[in-house]
Scaffold this motif. Structure first.
Motif, PDB file in Angstrom:
ATOM      1  N   ILE A 145       0.848  -1.192   0.000  1.00 15.95           N
ATOM      2  CA  ILE A 145       0.000   0.000   0.000  1.00 15.95           C
ATOM      3  C   ILE A 145       0.882   1.240   0.000  1.00 15.95           C
ATOM      4  O   ILE A 145       1.841   1.343   0.769  1.00 15.95           O
ATOM      5  CB  ILE A 145      -0.916   0.019   1.242  1.00 15.95           C
ATOM      6  CG1 ILE A 145      -1.778  -1.262   1.297  1.00 15.95           C
ATOM      7  CG2 ILE A 145      -1.804   1.257   1.229  1.00 15.95           C
ATOM      8  CD1 ILE A 145      -2.593  -1.380   2.576  1.00 15.95           C
ATOM      9  N   ALA A 146       0.551   2.176  -0.868  1.00 14.58           N
ATOM     10  CA  ALA A 146       1.242   3.472  -0.885  1.00 14.58           C
ATOM     11  C   ALA A 146       0.189   4.557  -0.753  1.00 14.58           C
ATOM     12  O   ALA A 146      -0.615   4.767  -1.674  1.00 14.58           O
ATOM     13  CB  ALA A 146       2.035   3.641  -2.178  1.00 14.58           C
ATOM     14  N   ASP A 147       0.178   5.217   0.409  1.00 16.61           N
ATOM     15  CA  ASP A 147      -0.781   6.305   0.588  1.00 16.61           C
ATOM     16  C   ASP A 147      -0.194   7.598   0.034  1.00 16.61           C
ATOM     17  O   ASP A 147       0.955   7.951   0.321  1.00 16.61           O
ATOM     18  CB  ASP A 147      -1.133   6.497   2.060  1.00 16.61           C
ATOM     19  CG  ASP A 147      -2.184   7.577   2.222  1.00 16.61           C
ATOM     20  OD1 ASP A 147      -3.321   7.367   1.751  1.00 16.61           O
ATOM     21  OD2 ASP A 147      -1.844   8.652   2.763  1.00 16.61           O
ATOM     22  N   ASP A 148      -1.005   8.289  -0.745  1.00 12.30           N
ATOM     23  CA  ASP A 148      -0.528   9.455  -1.491  1.00 12.30           C
ATOM     24  C   ASP A 148      -0.779  10.743  -0.707  1.00 12.30           C
ATOM     25  O   ASP A 148      -1.407  11.686  -1.196  1.00 12.30           O
ATOM     26  CB  ASP A 148      -1.227   9.495  -2.854  1.00 12.30           C
ATOM     27  CG  ASP A 148      -0.499  10.352  -3.872  1.00 12.30           C
ATOM     28  OD1 ASP A 148       0.731  10.523  -3.729  1.00 12.30           O
ATOM     29  OD2 ASP A 148      -1.154  10.830  -4.822  1.00 12.30           O
ATOM     30  N   ALA A 149      -0.282  10.764   0.555  1.00  7.63           N
ATOM     31  CA  ALA A 149      -0.374  11.940   1.432  1.00  7.63           C
ATOM     32  C   ALA A 149      -1.819  12.336   1.703  1.00  7.63           C
ATOM     33  O   ALA A 149      -2.210  13.512   1.556  1.00  7.63           O
ATOM     34  CB  ALA A 149       0.407  13.112   0.841  1.00  7.63           C
ATOM     35  N   SER A 150      -2.629  11.364   2.110  1.00  7.94           N
ATOM     36  CA  SER A 150      -4.015  11.667   2.476  1.00  7.94           C
ATOM     37  C   SER A 150      -4.039  12.616   3.666  1.00  7.94           C
ATOM     38  O   SER A 150      -3.358  12.386   4.669  1.00  7.94           O
ATOM     39  CB  SER A 150      -4.762  10.380   2.849  1.00  7.94           C
ATOM     40  OG  SER A 150      -4.895   9.526   1.742  1.00  7.94           O
TER      41      SER A 150
END
Length: 678
Positions: free
Chosen positions: A183-188
């Motif tokens: 999982i890579a969260d895109d700066a939520s």
């Protein structure tokens, strides 16, 4: 439906019971002759009855599609902004007691490209894995000879918590245990996103995550997930979508069946906010020319990670069509691409998803066009993709003609001078490509007016030749005869009962026929009422072959926009078929043992057997008045001949049992309308 032969055989009329033996009495011989005559009469009458039943079925399908078309118009009207405002106005009036409520219109029938939701529900009850099947898969997974780790790559950004949990848990529920979720969260900005991801990472060591410091959008986030991956294969999962529990098991099973595979893709459907499943997309096997017109691959796609890394993952410049761009680039590295004809992915439909409103992603369609154009440049093919306005996300590639040559247009006829006159008039009025000749093969005309029409054309233009060929009607023989007199580098077989619609049609066909990998090119043909007569041929429909999208309205996009872009088919009709002369000679031309029917299908099957591909073009349009040169197959003799040639095709190709690679095994072989196969 039972064949006439089977009906007769079951009644003891074709199994030798009436054969005359030399040892029988003299009185038995006249009785034998009478029985034999009666048997022949019954066979031909039953054959004619079968053909009549087929026509009635076709008419029924025609009316059904007309009803679906008008229903779709009503639904479009109901979904318009004006209709919504109108209903809101009526609701307001009713609330204050000033008028009736909003008007509801029942469209009556479904225009779903795959049939009704009820049909899909029934299909799922037969094909979805049961709990016992998942249990078996869990047991069998460890026994597989090859158990590659499959990395599931999931970029996230402000994912609603219930959808995020559902997506993660759909991976955890996999029957195949050898996976990792990257999982890579895109700066939520919302803190709960990280909290949820951390929770699952702590609970399951197969889940790992990276939290980006700044928003980079889907391609950069997906590439961050790829950097975490260690599996031999990697597949993409959107943060609000779902994998079916058998998804990774089916991928691993396919890899075990063919360890050389570098890429795999599955069928998919849509899931709404209530959990209802609909719109299954049953896909063909890998079709290199279809992918140049629309991204039919989509979900679920899995790639050999080493090649994915060599390509640098997804390209941010193509966000919106980054997966399309990836498929085009990946397929330039390998042709070892497999299709799993099972629904393994549920694409989420909600207010903010592209599944709910694909038209809203205009930037994505522009990125798709650029992805195709760059692919053509990399492949050394000169051309460009033209977007199809009525089907966003579909394109028609227009190639520059780099191998010009003379086209021999071959038109067989017997009488029917008015048809030939209309056909030739349309050719000369609507053909821009200059280098062509027309060969009219006069197969025994007797009408003086018609013969005079042919001669008039021959005298009026030196590009027209009339060749007399007085033999019993044999479509294959007539065309082979014409080819022996043709001067062209390209051969265009054209029925006399056609009329060109598209200006530039001939050049459009050459654009594709010139390509070395292409063996035959077909067109889109219409009945006079502007419904589709042919858009490609599907093997197996009706026992041998049938025309795809038959009776669809002219402006219909077709099954997942197949009528809007060039599409690979296993065959196209000989009513309008172009091929290079060298390909025709290589496969030996038309088989003259197929005099009436299926000669074009047989030709195309041999083209495919020789390693070439076949494509049907949406931008080359003609009217086809169908079989006027020899009439309908409604006499006993024609019916007998039709059945004999059908049987020949069965013996030669086993078409009834063939799985057409350009068609899904989950779609019907009874009709030409892409209904679900039950």
């Amino acid at each position: 439906m039972k064949s006439p032969e089977r009906i007769l055989r079951e009644n003891g009329r074709l199994n030798g019971n009436s054969d005359f033996s030399p040892g029988d009495s003299d009185e038995a011989y006249p009785r034998f002759l009478a029985e034999r005559t009666e048997n022949g009469r019954l066979r031909t009458e039953l054959a004619a009855a079968q053909l009549l039943a087929e026509r009635l079925r076709d008419q029924s399908a025609h009316y059904k599609h007309q009803a679906q078309y008008f229903a779709s118009i009503v639904r479009l009207m109901q979904s318009s902004k004006f209709w919504g405002l109108r209903n809101a106005w009526f609701r307001a009036k009713r609330a204050v007691g000033r008028g009736p409520g909003p008007l509801a219109i029942d469209a009556g029938v479904s225009d779903s490209p795959v049939g009704s939701d009820d049909a899909y529900l029934l299909w799922r009850t037969k094909h979805e894995p049961r709990d016992s099947d998942i249990t078996r898969m869990r047991r069998d997974a460890s026994a597989l000879r090859y158990t590659p780790v499959i990395s599931v790559l999931m970029p996230t950004y402000e994912t609603p918590e219930p959808m995020l949990r559902a997506a993660i848990e759909s991976v955890q529920r996999q029957a195949y245990p050898f996976w990792e979720l990257c999982i890579a969260d895109d700066a939520s900005p919302s803190a709960y996103v990280r909290d949820v991801i951390d929770e699952y990472c702590a609970a399951d060591s197969r889940i790992k995550a990276v939290f980006r410091g700044e928003t980079g959008h889907i391609s950069r986030a997906s590439n961050s997930a790829l950097e975490l991956a260690t599996g031999e294969f990697a597949g993409y999962l959107d943060h609000d979508d779902l994998l079916t529990p058998d998804a990774l098991y089916e991928v691993a099973a396919a890899i075990n069946a063919d360890p050389e595979l570098d890429m795999l893709y599955s069928d998919e459907d849509k899931i709404d906010e209530t959990g209802r499943l609909s719109e299954p997309h049953f896909k063909p096997d890998w079709s290199p020319d279809s992918i140049l017109g629309r991204n039919y691959i989509c979900h679920f796609s899995v790639y050999r990670r080493s090649i994915l890394n060599e390509l640098g993952g997804l390209r941010p410049a193509f966000d919106g069509s980054q997966d399309y761009d990836l498929v085009l680039r990946f397929s330039e590295r390998t042709n070892r691409i497999g299709h799993i004809p099972r629904v393994l992915y549920h694409w989420r439909r909600h207010a903010n998803s592209s599944a709910a409103d694909p038209v809203a992603k205009t930037y994505a369609f522009e990125a798709g066009r650029r992805a195709i154009d760059e692919a053509l440049q990399r492949r050394g093919e000169t051309g460009s993709a033209e977007p199809v306005e009525r089907a966003p996300g579909s394109y028609v590639v227009r190639f520059t003609i780099t191998r010009p040559g003379k086209v021999s247009i071959i038109i067989p006829t017997r009488d029917h001078g008015d048809d030939v006159d209309r056909c030739l008039t349309s050719i000369f009025e609507r053909t821009v490509y200059p280098d062509f000749e027309v060969i009219v093969v006069d197969n025994g005309s007797t009408n003086a007016h018609d013969i005079a029409t042919f001669r008039r054309w021959e005298n009026a233009d030196p590009r027209v030749r009339v060749l007399r060929h007085d033999v019993p009607f044999n479509f294959s023989n007539i065309n082979n005869f014409a080819v022996s007199h043709a001067k062209g580098d390209y051969l265009l077989f054209l029925n006399n009962d056609t009329e060109v619609i598209s200006v530039g049609w001939l050049g459009g066909m050459i654009e594709w026929a010139q390509r070395p990998a292409i063996g035959a090119v077909g067109a889109k043909l219409f009945y006079p009422d502007d419904t589709i007569q042919h858009a490609g041929v599907v093997i197996g429909i009706g026992g041998v072959a049938g025309h795809s999208h038959k009776y669809y309205p002219r402006e219909a996009p077709g099954y997942f926009s197949m009528l809007c872009a060039p599409v690979n088919y296993t065959a196209v009709t000989g009513a309008c078929l172009m091929m290079r002369r060298e390909v025709f000679d290589e496969i030996g031309g038309f088989d003259e043992s197929l005099a009436i029917a299926f000669n074009d299908v047989d030709l195309c099957l041999r083209v495919r057997q020789a390693g070439y591909r076949i494509v049907a073009l949406p931008n080359v349009e003609l009217y086809h008045f169908e079989s006027k040169s020899r009439g309908q197959d409604d006499t006993a003799e024609k019916a007998r001949r039709f059945i004999e040639e059908q049987q020949l095709m069965q013996r030669r190709w086993w078409v009834a049992g063939m799985s057409d690679p350009c068609y899904s095994p989950n779609l019907t072989l009874v009709h030409e309308n892409f209904d679900i196969r039950m």
